[in-house]
Scaffold this active site. Structure first.
Site, PDB file in Angstrom:
ATOM      1  N   CYS A  97       0.832  -1.209   0.000  1.00  0.00           N
ATOM      2  CA  CYS A  97       0.000   0.000   0.000  1.00  0.00           C
ATOM      3  C   CYS A  97       0.866   1.258   0.000  1.00  0.00           C
ATOM      4  O   CYS A  97       1.548   1.545   0.983  1.00  0.00           O
ATOM      5  CB  CYS A  97      -0.913  -0.042   1.221  1.00  0.00           C
ATOM      6  SG  CYS A  97      -1.779   1.494   1.572  1.00  0.00           S
ATOM      7  N   CYS A 100      -0.018   3.839   2.707  1.00  0.00           N
ATOM      8  CA  CYS A 100       0.426   3.345   4.024  1.00  0.00           C
ATOM      9  C   CYS A 100       1.883   3.729   4.259  1.00  0.00           C
ATOM     10  O   CYS A 100       2.261   4.135   5.362  1.00  0.00           O
ATOM     11  CB  CYS A 100       0.274   1.831   4.121  1.00  0.00           C
ATOM     12  SG  CYS A 100      -1.422   1.241   3.946  1.00  0.00           S
TER      13      CYS A 100
END
Length: 180
Positions: A97, A100
């Site tokens: 991600c 993230c």
């Protein structure tokens, strides 16, 4: 008197790696790079570079002073989050991600900034499908604040966030005592 480089019938010098010059290009002889440095920026990279036997690859860790953000799993969730004396901010993330990874420094900063007032843990989305389903995590990264073993209403936040917005998000939640 120095001699000029030999030329072909067309009057041009042969290509640099042709056998006309008498040299051959050997594989691996072109470029030898030094090993990468042991540190990157102000952080020292530590941790395994390959997957452990029978497991997934573990990302390298960054060594810092102050509070550390720990990854926890399903088996540790109750003790670390639901039974904690401090409010706990759970950061649901995945190694694939991009957002993230963008907020990771902000989360690390918050762990140091709010040490003693707030515990922050991370949960790997891919390794903990039961928690993802139970807490209905639909986007990454997802932040959820827990107090007294319950989710704080209005504490869910999805997506990347700046440090300033993170403070705006977190301060009111830490000052309230309402839980679901």
């Amino acid at each position: 008197m120095a001699s000029a480089p030999s030329t072909t019938a067309s009057g041009l010098a042969p290509p640099p790696f042709s056998s006309a010059r008498g040299a051959r290009l050997l594989p691996g002889a072109l470029l030898r790079l030094p090993p990468p440095p042991a540190s990157v920026g102000s952080f020292r990279v530590v941790g395994p570079a390959a997957a452990p036997p029978g497991g997934r690859r573990i990302a390298s860790a960054r060594v810092r002073c102050g509070a550390a953000v720990r990854f926890i799993g399903q088996s540790e969730f109750e003790a670390e989050v639901l039974q904690s004396d401090l409010p706990v901010l759970v950061d649901f993330v995945a190694d694939w991600c991009g957002p993230c990874r963008l907020i990771a420094p902000v989360v690390d900063w918050a762990a140091e900034e709010y040490e003693g007032r707030l515990k922050i843990v991370k949960i790997d989305h891919d390794a903990n499908p039961q928690l993802i389903e139970e807490y209905k995590v639909y986007g990454l990264p997802s932040l959820i604040l827990f107090k007294d073993g319950k989710e704080v209403p209005g504490s869910r936040r999805e997506g990347a966030i700046t440090k300033a917005k993170f403070k705006e998000y977190l301060e009111p939640l830490l000052s309230t005592s309402t839980v679901a």
